[in-house]
Design an enzyme around this catalytic site. Sequence first.
Site, PDB file in Angstrom:
ATOM      1  N   SER A 133       0.836  -1.197   0.000  1.00  0.00           N
ATOM      2  CA  SER A 133       0.000   0.000   0.000  1.00  0.00           C
ATOM      3  C   SER A 133       0.872   1.249   0.000  1.00  0.00           C
ATOM      4  CB  SER A 133      -0.875  -0.005   1.259  1.00  0.00           C
ATOM      5  OG  SER A 133      -1.406   1.285   1.541  1.00  0.00           O
ATOM      6  N   TYR A 146      -3.442  -0.048  10.006  1.00  0.00           N
ATOM      7  CA  TYR A 146      -3.270  -0.428   8.595  1.00  0.00           C
ATOM      8  C   TYR A 146      -1.866  -0.086   8.120  1.00  0.00           C
ATOM      9  CZ  TYR A 146      -4.517  -0.597   3.594  1.00  0.00           C
ATOM     10  OH  TYR A 146      -4.584  -0.882   2.247  1.00  0.00           O
TER      11      TYR A 146
HETATM   12  P1  NAP Z   1     -11.985  -5.011  -0.586  1.00  0.00           P
HETATM   13  O1  NAP Z   1     -12.720  -4.531  -1.773  1.00  0.00           O
HETATM   14  O2  NAP Z   1     -12.395  -4.581   0.783  1.00  0.00           O
HETATM   15  O3  NAP Z   1     -11.894  -6.627  -0.649  1.00  0.00           O
HETATM   16  C1  NAP Z   1     -11.255  -7.261   0.412  1.00  0.00           C
HETATM   17  C2  NAP Z   1     -11.279  -8.745   0.132  1.00  0.00           C
HETATM   18  O4  NAP Z   1     -10.581  -9.392   1.203  1.00  0.00           O
HETATM   19  C3  NAP Z   1     -12.680  -9.338   0.075  1.00  0.00           C
HETATM   20  O5  NAP Z   1     -12.742 -10.340  -0.929  1.00  0.00           O
HETATM   21  C4  NAP Z   1     -12.826  -9.991   1.448  1.00  0.00           C
HETATM   22  O6  NAP Z   1     -13.655 -11.134   1.425  1.00  0.00           O
HETATM   23  C5  NAP Z   1     -11.399 -10.449   1.704  1.00  0.00           C
HETATM   24  N1  NAP Z   1     -11.123 -10.662   3.139  1.00  0.00           N
HETATM   25  C6  NAP Z   1     -11.122  -9.743   4.135  1.00  0.00           C
HETATM   26  N2  NAP Z   1     -10.808 -10.353   5.296  1.00  0.00           N
HETATM   27  C7  NAP Z   1     -10.623 -11.678   5.028  1.00  0.00           C
HETATM   28  C8  NAP Z   1     -10.289 -12.827   5.813  1.00  0.00           C
HETATM   29  N3  NAP Z   1     -10.083 -12.726   7.138  1.00  0.00           N
HETATM   30  N4  NAP Z   1     -10.191 -14.023   5.196  1.00  0.00           N
HETATM   31  C9  NAP Z   1     -10.417 -14.136   3.866  1.00  0.00           C
HETATM   32  N5  NAP Z   1     -10.735 -13.087   3.050  1.00  0.00           N
HETATM   33  C10 NAP Z   1     -10.827 -11.882   3.653  1.00  0.00           C
HETATM   34  O7  NAP Z   1     -10.448  -4.589  -0.715  1.00  0.00           O
HETATM   35  P2  NAP Z   1      -9.623  -4.049  -1.974  1.00  0.00           P
HETATM   36  O8  NAP Z   1      -9.731  -2.570  -2.062  1.00  0.00           O
HETATM   37  O9  NAP Z   1      -9.914  -4.906  -3.163  1.00  0.00           O
HETATM   38  O10 NAP Z   1      -8.143  -4.339  -1.435  1.00  0.00           O
HETATM   39  C11 NAP Z   1      -7.528  -5.588  -1.643  1.00  0.00           C
HETATM   40  C12 NAP Z   1      -6.125  -5.473  -1.070  1.00  0.00           C
HETATM   41  O11 NAP Z   1      -5.482  -4.326  -1.637  1.00  0.00           O
HETATM   42  C13 NAP Z   1      -6.107  -5.256   0.443  1.00  0.00           C
HETATM   43  O12 NAP Z   1      -4.984  -5.914   1.001  1.00  0.00           O
HETATM   44  C14 NAP Z   1      -5.919  -3.734   0.569  1.00  0.00           C
HETATM   45  O13 NAP Z   1      -5.308  -3.389   1.808  1.00  0.00           O
HETATM   46  C15 NAP Z   1      -5.015  -3.479  -0.584  1.00  0.00           C
HETATM   47  N6  NAP Z   1      -4.992  -2.110  -1.081  1.00  0.00           N
HETATM   48  C16 NAP Z   1      -6.149  -1.509  -1.484  1.00  0.00           C
HETATM   49  C17 NAP Z   1      -6.070  -0.211  -2.026  1.00  0.00           C
HETATM   50  C18 NAP Z   1      -7.283   0.533  -2.494  1.00  0.00           C
HETATM   51  O14 NAP Z   1      -7.155   1.762  -2.716  1.00  0.00           O
HETATM   52  N7  NAP Z   1      -8.425  -0.096  -2.659  1.00  0.00           N
HETATM   53  C19 NAP Z   1      -4.836   0.424  -2.145  1.00  0.00           C
HETATM   54  C20 NAP Z   1      -3.684  -0.236  -1.680  1.00  0.00           C
HETATM   55  C21 NAP Z   1      -3.790  -1.505  -1.168  1.00  0.00           C
HETATM   56  P3  NAP Z   1     -15.185 -11.032   1.978  1.00  0.00           P
HETATM   57  O15 NAP Z   1     -15.916 -10.120   1.083  1.00  0.00           O
HETATM   58  O16 NAP Z   1     -15.647 -12.458   1.937  1.00  0.00           O
HETATM   59  O17 NAP Z   1     -15.089 -10.493   3.391  1.00  0.00           O
HETATM   60  C1  GCO Z   2      -6.968   5.224   3.259  1.00  0.00           C
HETATM   61  C2  GCO Z   2      -7.070   4.304   2.077  1.00  0.00           C
HETATM   62  C3  GCO Z   2      -5.706   3.784   1.699  1.00  0.00           C
HETATM   63  C4  GCO Z   2      -5.832   2.857   0.530  1.00  0.00           C
HETATM   64  C5  GCO Z   2      -4.521   2.322   0.123  1.00  0.00           C
HETATM   65  C6  GCO Z   2      -3.583   3.362  -0.365  1.00  0.00           C
HETATM   66  O1  GCO Z   2      -7.899   5.211   4.098  1.00  0.00           O
HETATM   67  O2  GCO Z   2      -5.974   5.952   3.325  1.00  0.00           O
HETATM   68  O3  GCO Z   2      -7.944   3.223   2.345  1.00  0.00           O
HETATM   69  O4  GCO Z   2      -5.124   3.133   2.786  1.00  0.00           O
HETATM   70  O5  GCO Z   2      -6.640   1.781   0.826  1.00  0.00           O
HETATM   71  O6  GCO Z   2      -3.957   1.473   1.069  1.00  0.00           O
HETATM   72  O7  GCO Z   2      -2.473   2.706  -0.942  1.00  0.00           O
END
Ligand code: NAP
Ligand code: GCO
Length: 261
Positions: free
Chosen positions: A147, A160
């Site tokens: 992230s 986080y």
């Molecule tokens: P999301 O839409 O909230 O999806 C999260 C996924 O993780 C869902 O499929 C959820 O399954 C699963 N999950 C959560 N807790 C779990 C557990 N204990 N066991 C198994 N599955 C679990 O998240 P996203 O935005 O796609 O993010 C995916 C990854 O990218 C995360 O690691 C997040 O920190 C990272 N990330 C996101 C962003 C962003 O801007 N969106 C940026 C940087 C990094 P259920 O629906 O079944 O709960």
């Molecule tokens: C926040 C956001 C970020 C993104 C991502 C950025 O609240 O600042 O959720 O943490 O999810 O991780 O890279």
Amino acid sequence: MNVLDSFSLKGKVAFVTGACYGIGFAIASALAEAGAKIAFNGLNAEHVARGIENYRKAGIDAHGYVCDVTDADAIEDLVKKINQEVGVIDILVNNAGIIKRIPMLDMKPEEFRQVIDVDLTAPFIVSKAVIPGMIKKGHGKIINICSMMSELGRETVSAYAAAKGGLKMLTRNIASEYGAYNIQCNGIGPGYIETPQTAPLRVPGNPFNDFIISKTPAGRWGRTEDLTGPAVFLASDASNFVNGHILYVDGGILAYIGKQP
Ligand code: NAP
Ligand code: GCO
């Protein structure tokens, strides 16, 4: 070998955690398009079932499982099941993650621990379960979804940021400890991406929405498809000498001081 052939994932088995939707779904779909067989999991049975259907609609025969990534015994059993039903895992994407946006002084220790458990301890648990099979196969690819918060802090995301900072160093340590077995472990550090996790930040009128756009040279939120090419690269032979690297896919946020108001 033609350089494009080195990006092929034909004959490979990929396990993407938390890939019912969002970033995981996009990455798993891209790995499938590059030739991999897909296994994924989620916590919620309905989400997993809907995920299987959505993969099917995209022409992907994904194997979906309900499993909590923080449950070490359940993960050990799941990896054995995937090895039997899909094949021994060649590519692991530790994608499952949660966030709790709470000011540190208001956050309960158990809330902090829950985020660390899912976002940091679980990638340890799942990698530990998968690496022995990779060693036996003589190769493996692990991609940890880090992230911006692996490098930066901000208000309300102490747990986080601590988890994602730790995940950066876990990535480097797996690379160090298992590089000799032809296992490459790298991270992808997405910027701010349009998914359910960031939906609250993108509510019209939320000043954070405009703030992120001003901090991003690309002048937009990221989309899940922005992550797919980097994921295929790090999952393929094209990155066999890339190890311990965090590839930030952030539209330039980390390089930019931000637009003058
Ligand atoms: P999301 O839409 O909230 O999806 C999260 C996924 O993780 C869902 O499929 C959820 O399954 C699963 N999950 C959560 N807790 C779990 C557990 N204990 N066991 C198994 N599955 C679990 O998240 P996203 O935005 O796609 O993010 C995916 C990854 O990218 C995360 O690691 C997040 O920190 C990272 N990330 C996101 C962003 C962003 O801007 N969106 C940026 C940087 C990094 P259920 O629906 O079944 O709960
Ligand atoms: C926040 C956001 C970020 C993104 C991502 C950025 O609240 O600042 O959720 O943490 O999810 O991780 O890279």
